[in-house]
Design a protein around this motif. Sequence first.
Motif, PDB file in Angstrom:
ATOM      1  N   PRO A 106      56.900 -54.018  -8.551  1.00 31.06           N
ATOM      2  CA  PRO A 106      57.677 -55.042  -7.832  1.00 31.06           C
ATOM      3  C   PRO A 106      58.325 -56.022  -8.800  1.00 31.06           C
ATOM      4  O   PRO A 106      57.703 -56.442  -9.780  1.00 31.06           O
ATOM      5  CB  PRO A 106      56.616 -55.741  -6.963  1.00 31.06           C
ATOM      6  CG  PRO A 106      55.521 -54.733  -6.802  1.00 31.06           C
ATOM      7  CD  PRO A 106      55.494 -53.952  -8.082  1.00 31.06           C
ATOM      8  N   HIS A 107      59.567 -56.386  -8.512  1.00 31.42           N
ATOM      9  CA  HIS A 107      60.294 -57.301  -9.387  1.00 31.42           C
ATOM     10  C   HIS A 107      59.568 -58.640  -9.491  1.00 31.42           C
ATOM     11  O   HIS A 107      59.112 -59.193  -8.498  1.00 31.42           O
ATOM     12  CB  HIS A 107      61.707 -57.525  -8.853  1.00 31.42           C
ATOM     13  CG  HIS A 107      62.550 -56.284  -8.869  1.00 31.42           C
ATOM     14  ND1 HIS A 107      63.700 -56.143  -8.121  1.00 31.42           N
ATOM     15  CD2 HIS A 107      62.396 -55.115  -9.538  1.00 31.42           C
ATOM     16  CE1 HIS A 107      64.223 -54.947  -8.338  1.00 31.42           C
ATOM     17  NE2 HIS A 107      63.445 -54.300  -9.179  1.00 31.42           N
ATOM     18  N   GLY A 108      59.465 -59.141 -10.697  1.00 33.92           N
ATOM     19  CA  GLY A 108      58.867 -60.451 -10.931  1.00 33.92           C
ATOM     20  C   GLY A 108      57.381 -60.423 -11.203  1.00 33.92           C
ATOM     21  O   GLY A 108      56.831 -61.379 -11.756  1.00 33.92           O
ATOM     22  N   LEU A 109      56.706 -59.329 -10.841  1.00 35.18           N
ATOM     23  CA  LEU A 109      55.248 -59.283 -11.015  1.00 35.18           C
ATOM     24  C   LEU A 109      54.857 -59.338 -12.484  1.00 35.18           C
ATOM     25  O   LEU A 109      53.958 -60.089 -12.870  1.00 35.18           O
ATOM     26  CB  LEU A 109      54.682 -58.027 -10.357  1.00 35.18           C
ATOM     27  CG  LEU A 109      53.182 -57.760 -10.564  1.00 35.18           C
ATOM     28  CD1 LEU A 109      52.353 -58.966 -10.123  1.00 35.18           C
ATOM     29  CD2 LEU A 109      52.751 -56.511  -9.807  1.00 35.18           C
ATOM     30  N   PHE A 134      49.244 -51.939  -7.354  1.00 29.13           N
ATOM     31  CA  PHE A 134      50.203 -52.898  -6.799  1.00 29.13           C
ATOM     32  C   PHE A 134      51.074 -52.224  -5.740  1.00 29.13           C
ATOM     33  O   PHE A 134      52.305 -52.179  -5.874  1.00 29.13           O
ATOM     34  CB  PHE A 134      51.085 -53.479  -7.912  1.00 29.13           C
ATOM     35  CG  PHE A 134      50.326 -53.877  -9.149  1.00 29.13           C
ATOM     36  CD1 PHE A 134      49.375 -54.882  -9.101  1.00 29.13           C
ATOM     37  CD2 PHE A 134      50.557 -53.241 -10.366  1.00 29.13           C
ATOM     38  CE1 PHE A 134      48.668 -55.259 -10.233  1.00 29.13           C
ATOM     39  CE2 PHE A 134      49.859 -53.607 -11.499  1.00 29.13           C
ATOM     40  CZ  PHE A 134      48.910 -54.614 -11.440  1.00 29.13           C
ATOM     41  N   PRO A 135      50.490 -51.698  -4.681  1.00 28.53           N
ATOM     42  CA  PRO A 135      51.252 -50.864  -3.738  1.00 28.53           C
ATOM     43  C   PRO A 135      52.084 -51.631  -2.715  1.00 28.53           C
ATOM     44  O   PRO A 135      53.044 -51.091  -2.166  1.00 28.53           O
ATOM     45  CB  PRO A 135      50.155 -50.062  -3.032  1.00 28.53           C
ATOM     46  CG  PRO A 135      48.953 -50.965  -3.069  1.00 28.53           C
ATOM     47  CD  PRO A 135      49.049 -51.727  -4.360  1.00 28.53           C
ATOM     48  N   HIS A 136      51.740 -52.906  -2.441  1.00 27.12           N
ATOM     49  CA  HIS A 136      52.372 -53.616  -1.335  1.00 27.12           C
ATOM     50  C   HIS A 136      53.261 -54.767  -1.840  1.00 27.12           C
ATOM     51  O   HIS A 136      52.773 -55.709  -2.485  1.00 27.12           O
ATOM     52  CB  HIS A 136      51.320 -54.170  -0.377  1.00 27.12           C
ATOM     53  CG  HIS A 136      50.367 -53.131   0.141  1.00 27.12           C
ATOM     54  ND1 HIS A 136      50.769 -52.097   0.951  1.00 27.12           N
ATOM     55  CD2 HIS A 136      49.024 -52.971  -0.063  1.00 27.12           C
ATOM     56  CE1 HIS A 136      49.717 -51.335   1.242  1.00 27.12           C
ATOM     57  NE2 HIS A 136      48.658 -51.850   0.634  1.00 27.12           N
ATOM     58  N   LEU A 137      54.539 -54.700  -1.540  1.00 24.18           N
ATOM     59  CA  LEU A 137      55.467 -55.743  -1.979  1.00 24.18           C
ATOM     60  C   LEU A 137      55.104 -57.110  -1.414  1.00 24.18           C
ATOM     61  O   LEU A 137      55.334 -58.147  -2.049  1.00 24.18           O
ATOM     62  CB  LEU A 137      56.895 -55.377  -1.557  1.00 24.18           C
ATOM     63  CG  LEU A 137      57.530 -54.178  -2.256  1.00 24.18           C
ATOM     64  CD1 LEU A 137      58.895 -53.866  -1.654  1.00 24.18           C
ATOM     65  CD2 LEU A 137      57.663 -54.432  -3.751  1.00 24.18           C
ATOM     66  N   SER A 138      54.515 -57.128  -0.223  1.00 26.29           N
ATOM     67  CA  SER A 138      54.181 -58.394   0.421  1.00 26.29           C
ATOM     68  C   SER A 138      53.014 -59.118  -0.248  1.00 26.29           C
ATOM     69  O   SER A 138      52.745 -60.279   0.056  1.00 26.29           O
ATOM     70  CB  SER A 138      53.860 -58.154   1.900  1.00 26.29           C
ATOM     71  OG  SER A 138      52.767 -57.255   2.040  1.00 26.29           O
ATOM     72  N   HIS A 139      52.316 -58.429  -1.159  1.00 25.06           N
ATOM     73  CA  HIS A 139      51.136 -59.024  -1.796  1.00 25.06           C
ATOM     74  C   HIS A 139      51.398 -59.435  -3.247  1.00 25.06           C
ATOM     75  O   HIS A 139      50.446 -59.617  -4.012  1.00 25.06           O
ATOM     76  CB  HIS A 139      49.967 -58.033  -1.757  1.00 25.06           C
ATOM     77  CG  HIS A 139      49.488 -57.730  -0.381  1.00 25.06           C
ATOM     78  ND1 HIS A 139      48.614 -56.681  -0.112  1.00 25.06           N
ATOM     79  CD2 HIS A 139      49.754 -58.309   0.815  1.00 25.06           C
ATOM     80  CE1 HIS A 139      48.385 -56.641   1.185  1.00 25.06           C
ATOM     81  NE2 HIS A 139      49.057 -57.627   1.769  1.00 25.06           N
TER      82      HIS A 139
END
Length: 334
Positions: free
Chosen positions: A180-183, A142-147
């Motif tokens: 990332p928050h919420g994931l 999960f490296p990209h916050l935008s994804h």
Amino acid sequence: MKLLNAAVFFILVPTLMLALDPLSTSILMGGAAVTWQLLSPHSWLKCSLLECCNMKDTLNLPAIKMDLERKVFGQHLAIQTVLRALSANMYFKRPRKPLVMSFHGWTGTGKSFVSSIIAENLYQLNIPRRRFVHHFSTVLHFPHLSHVHLYKEQLQNWIRGNVSACPRSLFIFSEMDQMPHGLIDSIMPFLDYREEIDGVYYGKAIFLFLNNAGGDKITEIAFDYWKRLKRREDIPMKQLQSLLSEEIFRNRNSGFFHSQLIQKNLIDYFVPFLPLERKHVEQCVREELRAQGYPEDESLITEIAQAMTDYPSEEKLYSSKGCKTVASKVTLSI
């Protein structure tokens, strides 16, 4: 269809035997037996040669207990909690919800090691059932916050598909403090008290979350007990559980920041991993020497442990890296 084909095959076997000599007949019958075992969904032969989900032979608790007590040092609270949690989960043939544990502590204190011991003993058969152990690394997966929206969908599909294939599946999430928050809230429906979701039962699944978040709070409490001349063994588990729940919920550097998993009490156990003292690091060094085939050199053990005990700066009571670099230090020192 497979069973129908097998039935037809066994009906024809007597007819075929009449035309064969005794040796050929023995070979044919042996082959038929092997074929039948491989066609059976939970046969002993299929589960020995291939990976299958054998629901009658799961969670080797005695082996887990032995490994934890012999190989994990300075973590009496974590060991007690994990064994109690697994035992309670095994007691029910059909648990009402998955077992969810969140491991907290400084790096090198044993969080990953304990999760690997559970994974290795998930099935009592000698061959590890690695297909049913799923490890998610935040940095890798999960490296990209935008994804995040894409990750949520992928994560839900992955868990749904794997639990459908084997109810006793183990999911390990490492580096939760970087998630990332919420994931992680996307898997909330799978962790709740539900009989089934779209025909899939999740009660036998196990979820482990590995966190550095909360480690400073645990160390603060342990150090306070030391200053008051109290034993670390006397630290109350209930106090740590409550503090950890509040700490990671409010901590922006936590994957559980304002998480619904905490709000809805879906994490069954917050497991504290205490900072390691010099005596615990010495045990790690001694075990590593044995693992590498070297004799126990007490002077070397003391030297490495002393060099690794560096916190706080004045007292030097704990190892800030735990036992994480012990293997490399042993290799360099031999």
